[in-house]
Write a protein that holds these residues in place. Structure first.
Motif, PDB file in Angstrom:
ATOM      1  N   SER A  34       0.798  -1.231   0.000  1.00  0.00           N
ATOM      2  CA  SER A  34       0.000   0.000   0.000  1.00  0.00           C
ATOM      3  C   SER A  34       0.827   1.277   0.000  1.00  0.00           C
ATOM      4  CB  SER A  34      -0.944  -0.002   1.193  1.00  0.00           C
ATOM      5  OG  SER A  34      -0.207  -0.040   2.394  1.00  0.00           O
ATOM      6  N   PHE A  35       2.007   1.278   0.583  1.00  0.00           N
ATOM      7  CA  PHE A  35       2.784   2.524   0.611  1.00  0.00           C
ATOM      8  C   PHE A  35       3.403   2.844  -0.744  1.00  0.00           C
ATOM      9  CE2 PHE A  35       6.266  -0.372   1.282  1.00  0.00           C
ATOM     10  CZ  PHE A  35       7.387   0.269   0.782  1.00  0.00           C
ATOM     11  N   ARG A  36       3.287   1.944  -1.690  1.00  0.00           N
ATOM     12  CA  ARG A  36       3.842   2.166  -3.022  1.00  0.00           C
ATOM     13  C   ARG A  36       2.825   2.723  -4.012  1.00  0.00           C
ATOM     14  NH1 ARG A  36       6.079  -3.133  -1.719  1.00  0.00           N
ATOM     15  NH2 ARG A  36       8.282  -2.895  -1.309  1.00  0.00           N
ATOM     16  N   THR A  37       1.539   2.670  -3.677  1.00  0.00           N
ATOM     17  CA  THR A  37       0.512   3.088  -4.632  1.00  0.00           C
ATOM     18  C   THR A  37       0.510   4.603  -4.815  1.00  0.00           C
ATOM     19  OG1 THR A  37      -1.248   3.320  -2.995  1.00  0.00           O
ATOM     20  CG2 THR A  37      -0.950   1.122  -3.993  1.00  0.00           C
ATOM     21  N   VAL A  38       0.163   5.031  -6.013  1.00  0.00           N
ATOM     22  CA  VAL A  38       0.091   6.465  -6.319  1.00  0.00           C
ATOM     23  C   VAL A  38      -0.917   7.150  -5.404  1.00  0.00           C
ATOM     24  CG1 VAL A  38      -0.507   8.144  -8.109  1.00  0.00           C
ATOM     25  CG2 VAL A  38       0.840   6.125  -8.686  1.00  0.00           C
ATOM     26  N   TRP A  39      -2.064   6.520  -5.208  1.00  0.00           N
ATOM     27  CA  TRP A  39      -3.115   7.105  -4.352  1.00  0.00           C
ATOM     28  C   TRP A  39      -2.587   7.350  -2.937  1.00  0.00           C
ATOM     29  CZ3 TRP A  39      -5.427   5.724   0.198  1.00  0.00           C
ATOM     30  CH2 TRP A  39      -6.597   6.414   0.543  1.00  0.00           C
ATOM     31  N   TYR A  40      -1.927   6.363  -2.371  1.00  0.00           N
ATOM     32  CA  TYR A  40      -1.403   6.501  -1.016  1.00  0.00           C
ATOM     33  C   TYR A  40      -0.345   7.600  -0.943  1.00  0.00           C
ATOM     34  CZ  TYR A  40       0.880   5.642   3.391  1.00  0.00           C
ATOM     35  OH  TYR A  40       1.424   5.823   4.635  1.00  0.00           O
ATOM     36  N   LYS A  41       0.599   7.571  -1.860  1.00  0.00           N
ATOM     37  CA  LYS A  41       1.669   8.571  -1.855  1.00  0.00           C
ATOM     38  C   LYS A  41       1.105   9.987  -1.967  1.00  0.00           C
ATOM     39  CE  LYS A  41       5.289   5.762  -3.961  1.00  0.00           C
ATOM     40  NZ  LYS A  41       6.157   5.637  -5.137  1.00  0.00           N
ATOM     41  N   LYS A  42       0.130  10.203  -2.839  1.00  0.00           N
ATOM     42  CA  LYS A  42      -0.463  11.537  -2.998  1.00  0.00           C
ATOM     43  C   LYS A  42      -1.184  11.981  -1.742  1.00  0.00           C
ATOM     44  CE  LYS A  42      -0.829  11.818  -7.975  1.00  0.00           C
ATOM     45  NZ  LYS A  42      -1.660  12.104  -9.124  1.00  0.00           N
ATOM     46  N   ASN A  43      -1.915  11.064  -1.107  1.00  0.00           N
ATOM     47  CA  ASN A  43      -2.641  11.424   0.104  1.00  0.00           C
ATOM     48  C   ASN A  43      -1.715  11.727   1.271  1.00  0.00           C
ATOM     49  OD1 ASN A  43      -5.748  11.315  -0.014  1.00  0.00           O
ATOM     50  ND2 ASN A  43      -5.038   9.722  -1.401  1.00  0.00           N
ATOM     51  N   VAL A  44      -0.658  10.957   1.414  1.00  0.00           N
ATOM     52  CA  VAL A  44       0.300  11.239   2.486  1.00  0.00           C
ATOM     53  C   VAL A  44       1.005  12.566   2.218  1.00  0.00           C
ATOM     54  CG1 VAL A  44       2.454  10.480   3.570  1.00  0.00           C
ATOM     55  CG2 VAL A  44       0.599   8.871   3.234  1.00  0.00           C
ATOM     56  N   GLN A  45       1.356  12.831   0.974  1.00  0.00           N
ATOM     57  CA  GLN A  45       2.001  14.103   0.655  1.00  0.00           C
ATOM     58  C   GLN A  45       1.062  15.279   0.937  1.00  0.00           C
ATOM     59  OE1 GLN A  45       5.370  14.390  -0.170  1.00  0.00           O
ATOM     60  NE2 GLN A  45       4.828  16.452   0.498  1.00  0.00           N
ATOM     61  N   LEU A  46      -0.222  15.111   0.650  1.00  0.00           N
ATOM     62  CA  LEU A  46      -1.207  16.141   0.957  1.00  0.00           C
ATOM     63  C   LEU A  46      -1.270  16.391   2.465  1.00  0.00           C
ATOM     64  CD1 LEU A  46      -3.465  18.021  -0.117  1.00  0.00           C
ATOM     65  CD2 LEU A  46      -5.033  16.079   0.154  1.00  0.00           C
ATOM     66  N   LEU A  47      -1.263  15.334   3.251  1.00  0.00           N
ATOM     67  CA  LEU A  47      -1.256  15.460   4.703  1.00  0.00           C
ATOM     68  C   LEU A  47      -0.001  16.186   5.181  1.00  0.00           C
ATOM     69  CD1 LEU A  47      -2.484  14.703   7.484  1.00  0.00           C
ATOM     70  CD2 LEU A  47      -1.215  12.553   7.321  1.00  0.00           C
ATOM     71  N   ILE A  48       1.139  15.820   4.646  1.00  0.00           N
ATOM     72  CA  ILE A  48       2.408  16.464   5.017  1.00  0.00           C
ATOM     73  C   ILE A  48       2.377  17.943   4.649  1.00  0.00           C
ATOM     74  CG2 ILE A  48       4.884  16.567   4.474  1.00  0.00           C
ATOM     75  CD1 ILE A  48       4.753  13.470   4.194  1.00  0.00           C
ATOM     76  N   ASP A  49       1.903  18.251   3.451  1.00  0.00           N
ATOM     77  CA  ASP A  49       1.856  19.642   2.993  1.00  0.00           C
ATOM     78  C   ASP A  49       0.917  20.490   3.848  1.00  0.00           C
ATOM     79  OD1 ASP A  49       3.612  18.943   0.970  1.00  0.00           O
ATOM     80  OD2 ASP A  49       2.058  18.866  -0.588  1.00  0.00           O
ATOM     81  N   GLN A  50      -0.187  19.909   4.288  1.00  0.00           N
ATOM     82  CA  GLN A  50      -1.183  20.672   5.043  1.00  0.00           C
ATOM     83  C   GLN A  50      -0.916  20.719   6.540  1.00  0.00           C
ATOM     84  OE1 GLN A  50      -5.073  19.184   4.012  1.00  0.00           O
ATOM     85  NE2 GLN A  50      -4.992  20.076   1.974  1.00  0.00           N
ATOM     86  N   LYS A  51      -0.378  19.641   7.110  1.00  0.00           N
ATOM     87  CA  LYS A  51      -0.235  19.573   8.567  1.00  0.00           C
ATOM     88  C   LYS A  51       1.195  19.394   9.049  1.00  0.00           C
ATOM     89  CE  LYS A  51      -4.781  18.440   9.892  1.00  0.00           C
ATOM     90  NZ  LYS A  51      -5.413  18.702  11.139  1.00  0.00           N
ATOM     91  N   GLY A  52       2.048  18.833   8.220  1.00  0.00           N
ATOM     92  CA  GLY A  52       3.427  18.581   8.617  1.00  0.00           C
ATOM     93  C   GLY A  52       3.744  17.099   8.610  1.00  0.00           C
ATOM     94  N   VAL A  53       5.016  16.791   8.439  1.00  0.00           N
ATOM     95  CA  VAL A  53       5.450  15.401   8.311  1.00  0.00           C
ATOM     96  C   VAL A  53       5.145  14.577   9.561  1.00  0.00           C
ATOM     97  CG1 VAL A  53       7.839  15.745   9.086  1.00  0.00           C
ATOM     98  CG2 VAL A  53       7.316  13.934   7.436  1.00  0.00           C
ATOM     99  N   GLU A  54       5.122  15.195  10.741  1.00  0.00           N
ATOM    100  CA  GLU A  54       4.854  14.448  11.961  1.00  0.00           C
ATOM    101  C   GLU A  54       3.486  13.775  11.931  1.00  0.00           C
ATOM    102  OE1 GLU A  54       6.013  17.569  11.912  1.00  0.00           O
ATOM    103  OE2 GLU A  54       8.013  17.344  12.734  1.00  0.00           O
ATOM    104  N   PHE A  55       2.508  14.401  11.249  1.00  0.00           N
ATOM    105  CA  PHE A  55       1.170  13.819  11.159  1.00  0.00           C
ATOM    106  C   PHE A  55       1.163  12.546  10.316  1.00  0.00           C
ATOM    107  CE2 PHE A  55       0.210  17.898  12.822  1.00  0.00           C
ATOM    108  CZ  PHE A  55      -0.980  17.762  13.519  1.00  0.00           C
TER     109      PHE A  55
END
Length: 125
Positions: free
Chosen positions: A72-93
Motif C-alpha cells: 500500500s505505501f507504493r501506490t500512487v493514491w497513497y503517496k499523494k494522500n500522504v504528501q497532501l497530509l504532510i503539505d497541510q499539517k506537517g510530516v509528523e502527522f
C-alpha cells in the motif's frame, strides 16, 4: 518470539536525533499506534523485514501478505494522500499512516521536520 524482538534493543540508534519533534507526546511514534521493544530509533537496515516478523507471527503475516496492504505505501493514491497530509499539517502527522504502511520511515526516525539521524550521519544537517 519476545527474545527475538527484544534483541533489536541492543542495536538501536537512540541518541542520533536530538531535535526530533514530538508534538503528540513523549513517544516518537505517535500518533501511530506502533509499539517497539526498543527505545530510540533503528537504522533503516536494522528494521526487520515483514518476512522476518512472519517467522513468529505466521497467521497475521499470511493475512497481510495476501492483502492490498502489503504494497500500500507504493501506490500512487497513497503517496499523494500522504504528501497532501504532510503539505497541510506537517510530516509528523504522517506517522499515523506510516506506522503501518511504511514502518521503516517511522522506526528509523525519518518522520520529523527537524534533522533526522540519517541526515546527521551523512552530514546534511
Amino acid at each position: 518470539m519476545a527474545s527475538k524482538c527484544a534483541a533489536l534493543a541492543s542495536s538501536n540508534v537512540s541518541d542520533h536525533v536530538s531535535r526530533y519533534l514530538l508534538p503528540f507526546g513523549s513517544s516518537p511514534f505517535l500518533p501511530s499506534e506502533a509499539r517497539a521493544a526498543f527505545s530510540g530509533f533503528l537504522s533503516p537496515a536494522e528494521v526487520p523485514t515483514a518476512a522476518w516478523c512472519g517467522e513468529c507471527h505466521k497467521a497475521i503475516y499470511k493475512q497481510w501478505r495476501e492483502s492490498a496492504h502489503a504494497n500500500s505505501f507504493r501506490t500512487v493514491w497513497y503517496k499523494k494522500n500522504v504528501q497532501l497530509l504532510i503539505d497541510q499539517k506537517g510530516v509528523e502527522f504522517s506517522r499515523h499512516c506510516e506506522g503501518c504502511h511504511n514502518p521503516v520511515t517511522l522506526f528509523s526516525g525519518a518522520l520529523t521536520n527537524g534533522p533526522t539521524w540519517i541526515e546527521a550521519l551523512t552530514k546534511k544537517v
